[in-house]
Design a protein around this motif. Structure first.
Motif, PDB file in Angstrom:
ATOM      1  N   ASP A  78       0.839  -1.209   0.000  1.00  0.00           N
ATOM      2  CA  ASP A  78       0.000   0.000   0.000  1.00  0.00           C
ATOM      3  C   ASP A  78       0.873   1.257   0.000  1.00  0.00           C
ATOM      4  O   ASP A  78       0.585   2.225  -0.707  1.00  0.00           O
ATOM      5  CB  ASP A  78      -0.928   0.021   1.232  1.00  0.00           C
ATOM      6  N   THR A  79       1.934   1.213   0.796  1.00  0.00           N
ATOM      7  CA  THR A  79       2.873   2.345   0.863  1.00  0.00           C
ATOM      8  C   THR A  79       3.483   2.627  -0.510  1.00  0.00           C
ATOM      9  O   THR A  79       3.549   3.775  -0.950  1.00  0.00           O
ATOM     10  CB  THR A  79       3.988   2.058   1.896  1.00  0.00           C
ATOM     11  N   VAL A  80       3.931   1.561  -1.190  1.00  0.00           N
ATOM     12  CA  VAL A  80       4.516   1.707  -2.534  1.00  0.00           C
ATOM     13  C   VAL A  80       3.494   2.355  -3.468  1.00  0.00           C
ATOM     14  O   VAL A  80       3.809   3.303  -4.194  1.00  0.00           O
ATOM     15  CB  VAL A  80       4.997   0.338  -3.090  1.00  0.00           C
ATOM     16  N   TRP A 136      -1.511  11.429   0.192  1.00  0.00           N
ATOM     17  CA  TRP A 136      -0.908  10.138  -0.160  1.00  0.00           C
ATOM     18  C   TRP A 136       0.290   9.835   0.729  1.00  0.00           C
ATOM     19  O   TRP A 136       0.450   8.710   1.231  1.00  0.00           O
ATOM     20  CB  TRP A 136      -0.451  10.122  -1.629  1.00  0.00           C
ATOM     21  N   VAL A 137       1.153  10.832   0.934  1.00  0.00           N
ATOM     22  CA  VAL A 137       2.374  10.626   1.736  1.00  0.00           C
ATOM     23  C   VAL A 137       2.011  10.373   3.207  1.00  0.00           C
ATOM     24  O   VAL A 137       2.606   9.512   3.860  1.00  0.00           O
ATOM     25  CB  VAL A 137       3.354  11.819   1.594  1.00  0.00           C
ATOM     26  N   SER A 138       1.015  11.088   3.708  1.00  0.00           N
ATOM     27  CA  SER A 138       0.552  10.874   5.091  1.00  0.00           C
ATOM     28  C   SER A 138      -0.007   9.466   5.267  1.00  0.00           C
ATOM     29  O   SER A 138       0.242   8.810   6.287  1.00  0.00           O
ATOM     30  CB  SER A 138      -0.529  11.898   5.462  1.00  0.00           C
ATOM     31  N   SER A 139      -0.752   9.002   4.259  1.00  0.00           N
ATOM     32  CA  SER A 139      -1.311   7.635   4.303  1.00  0.00           C
ATOM     33  C   SER A 139      -0.194   6.597   4.316  1.00  0.00           C
ATOM     34  O   SER A 139      -0.270   5.587   5.026  1.00  0.00           O
ATOM     35  CB  SER A 139      -2.212   7.380   3.089  1.00  0.00           C
ATOM     36  N   ALA A 140       0.851   6.855   3.531  1.00  0.00           N
ATOM     37  CA  ALA A 140       2.009   5.946   3.495  1.00  0.00           C
ATOM     38  C   ALA A 140       2.642   5.850   4.882  1.00  0.00           C
ATOM     39  O   ALA A 140       2.972   4.753   5.352  1.00  0.00           O
ATOM     40  CB  ALA A 140       3.027   6.429   2.471  1.00  0.00           C
ATOM     41  N   LEU A 141       2.772   6.981   5.541  1.00  0.00           N
ATOM     42  CA  LEU A 141       3.378   7.012   6.882  1.00  0.00           C
ATOM     43  C   LEU A 141       2.530   6.220   7.879  1.00  0.00           C
ATOM     44  O   LEU A 141       3.060   5.483   8.721  1.00  0.00           O
ATOM     45  CB  LEU A 141       3.531   8.464   7.340  1.00  0.00           C
ATOM     46  N   THR A 142       1.216   6.333   7.759  1.00  0.00           N
ATOM     47  CA  THR A 142       0.303   5.579   8.630  1.00  0.00           C
ATOM     48  C   THR A 142       0.458   4.079   8.415  1.00  0.00           C
ATOM     49  O   THR A 142       0.506   3.300   9.372  1.00  0.00           O
ATOM     50  CB  THR A 142      -1.168   6.002   8.359  1.00  0.00           C
ATOM     51  N   GLU A 149      13.642   2.903   8.612  1.00  0.00           N
ATOM     52  CA  GLU A 149      14.362   3.743   7.641  1.00  0.00           C
ATOM     53  C   GLU A 149      13.383   4.349   6.634  1.00  0.00           C
ATOM     54  O   GLU A 149      13.510   5.504   6.239  1.00  0.00           O
ATOM     55  CB  GLU A 149      15.434   2.916   6.919  1.00  0.00           C
ATOM     56  N   LEU A 150      12.414   3.540   6.226  1.00  0.00           N
ATOM     57  CA  LEU A 150      11.377   4.025   5.306  1.00  0.00           C
ATOM     58  C   LEU A 150      10.547   5.129   5.963  1.00  0.00           C
ATOM     59  O   LEU A 150      10.280   6.164   5.352  1.00  0.00           O
ATOM     60  CB  LEU A 150      10.487   2.858   4.873  1.00  0.00           C
ATOM     61  N   SER A 151      10.155   4.908   7.208  1.00  0.00           N
ATOM     62  CA  SER A 151       9.341   5.908   7.932  1.00  0.00           C
ATOM     63  C   SER A 151      10.079   7.230   8.092  1.00  0.00           C
ATOM     64  O   SER A 151       9.491   8.302   7.963  1.00  0.00           O
ATOM     65  CB  SER A 151       8.948   5.376   9.315  1.00  0.00           C
ATOM     66  N   TRP A 152      11.376   7.144   8.352  1.00  0.00           N
ATOM     67  CA  TRP A 152      12.179   8.380   8.494  1.00  0.00           C
ATOM     68  C   TRP A 152      12.218   9.138   7.168  1.00  0.00           C
ATOM     69  O   TRP A 152      12.094  10.364   7.140  1.00  0.00           O
ATOM     70  CB  TRP A 152      13.597   8.043   8.948  1.00  0.00           C
ATOM     71  N   THR A 153      12.383   8.380   6.075  1.00  0.00           N
ATOM     72  CA  THR A 153      12.418   9.005   4.745  1.00  0.00           C
ATOM     73  C   THR A 153      11.073   9.657   4.438  1.00  0.00           C
ATOM     74  O   THR A 153      11.016  10.770   3.903  1.00  0.00           O
ATOM     75  CB  THR A 153      12.735   7.936   3.663  1.00  0.00           C
ATOM     76  N   THR A 154       9.980   8.951   4.780  1.00  0.00           N
ATOM     77  CA  THR A 154       8.633   9.484   4.516  1.00  0.00           C
ATOM     78  C   THR A 154       8.370  10.724   5.363  1.00  0.00           C
ATOM     79  O   THR A 154       7.798  11.712   4.875  1.00  0.00           O
ATOM     80  CB  THR A 154       7.558   8.401   4.798  1.00  0.00           C
ATOM     81  N   SER A 155       8.807  10.698   6.615  1.00  0.00           N
ATOM     82  CA  SER A 155       8.659  11.881   7.500  1.00  0.00           C
ATOM     83  C   SER A 155       9.392  13.077   6.918  1.00  0.00           C
ATOM     84  O   SER A 155       8.887  14.211   6.950  1.00  0.00           O
ATOM     85  CB  SER A 155       9.223  11.578   8.893  1.00  0.00           C
ATOM     86  N   ASN A 156      10.584  12.823   6.384  1.00  0.00           N
ATOM     87  CA  ASN A 156      11.362  13.904   5.772  1.00  0.00           C
ATOM     88  C   ASN A 156      10.650  14.483   4.551  1.00  0.00           C
ATOM     89  O   ASN A 156      10.592  15.701   4.375  1.00  0.00           O
ATOM     90  CB  ASN A 156      12.752  13.389   5.359  1.00  0.00           C
ATOM     91  N   THR A 157      10.105  13.602   3.712  1.00  0.00           N
ATOM     92  CA  THR A 157       9.384  14.047   2.509  1.00  0.00           C
ATOM     93  C   THR A 157       8.204  14.933   2.908  1.00  0.00           C
ATOM     94  O   THR A 157       7.976  16.000   2.331  1.00  0.00           O
ATOM     95  CB  THR A 157       8.889  12.838   1.687  1.00  0.00           C
ATOM     96  N   LEU A 158       7.478  14.479   3.917  1.00  0.00           N
ATOM     97  CA  LEU A 158       6.307  15.227   4.388  1.00  0.00           C
ATOM     98  C   LEU A 158       6.713  16.596   4.933  1.00  0.00           C
ATOM     99  O   LEU A 158       6.068  17.611   4.646  1.00  0.00           O
ATOM    100  CB  LEU A 158       5.608  14.399   5.478  1.00  0.00           C
ATOM    101  N   ALA A 159       7.807  16.626   5.679  1.00  0.00           N
ATOM    102  CA  ALA A 159       8.301  17.890   6.255  1.00  0.00           C
ATOM    103  C   ALA A 159       8.733  18.848   5.156  1.00  0.00           C
ATOM    104  O   ALA A 159       8.438  20.051   5.203  1.00  0.00           O
ATOM    105  CB  ALA A 159       9.460  17.616   7.204  1.00  0.00           C
ATOM    106  N   LEU A 160       9.433  18.339   4.131  1.00  0.00           N
ATOM    107  CA  LEU A 160       9.874  19.193   3.014  1.00  0.00           C
ATOM    108  C   LEU A 160       8.682  19.782   2.284  1.00  0.00           C
ATOM    109  O   LEU A 160       8.682  20.947   1.896  1.00  0.00           O
ATOM    110  CB  LEU A 160      10.751  18.401   2.045  1.00  0.00           C
TER     111      LEU A 160
END
Length: 199
Positions: A115-117, A147-153, A181-192
């Motif tokens: 789902d994340t992918v 979409w990115v928030s859903s991926a993080l969830t 590691e994936l969650s950290w990357t997703t958090s960074n994307t969301l923050a940017l």
């Protein structure tokens, strides 16, 4: 006469050597400015060092464009999601072969990774089509963030189930490492996106 020739030659060498730093220094200086932009952007991310380490090699592509910054971050994010999905898939195959009780938990986690992918693919596609599709740029950006928030969830759901279920320590460690590691990357994307696109 000889003195004049030597003087002329010395002058030519001096002029040429003084031009060298100017021509060779320009591209790196420009490149450094792009790296500075990425570093400044990453200072606003949840995990700044990880953000800079993953994005700095793309600084000449990103330049100082917030859209390119976020698209590049999403592309890296998607690679990380595929990697995490591959790790969980591999562990699930081993668990099935051993008829392990952790099979259902790993199955659920793999679904969350798939789902994340998909969500990150949707976000990337939408990000590349900000001026199309019959809706405003603002709506596109809101959709991307959703979409990115859903991926993080989904990533959190996988790690939560690991903690609650019957999973051996080695499997848990491998899954948590990949998904964290994936969650950290997703958090960074969301923050940017929040800090550089305003959504």
């Amino acid at each position: 006469m000889l003195r004049l020739v030597i003087l002329s030659l010395t002058l030519i060498v001096l002029i040429n050597s003084s031009n060298i730093p100017g021509t060779t220094a320009t591209p790196p200086a420009k490149y450094q400015n792009y790296k500075t932009y990425v570093k400044t952007a990453c200072n606003s991310a949840t995990y700044p060092t990880m953000c800079y380490n993953s994005l700095s090699s793309y600084s000449s592509t990103i330049k100082s464009d917030p859209i390119k910054l976020c698209i590049t971050s999403l592309n890296i994010n998607l690679k990380s999601a595929k990697k995490a999905s591959s790790v969980v898939s591999s562990l699930l195959k081993k668990a099935k072969a051993a008829s392990s009780p952790e099979v259902p938990i790993l199955k659920d986690c793999l679904e969350e990774m798939k789902d994340t992918v998909d969500e990150l693919k949707q976000a990337t596609a939408e990000m590349k089509n900000l001026n199309g599709g019959g809706i405003s740029k603002e709506e596109h950006l809101r959709n991307v963030k959703t979409w990115v928030s859903s991926a993080l969830t989904d990533e959190s759901t996988c790690t939560d189930e690991l903690e609650e279920g019957e999973v051996n320590a080695d499997t848990k460690k491998k899954v948590k490492k990949a998904v964290s590691e994936l969650s950290w990357t997703t958090s960074n994307t969301l923050a940017l996106m929040t800090n550089y696109l305003g959504y």
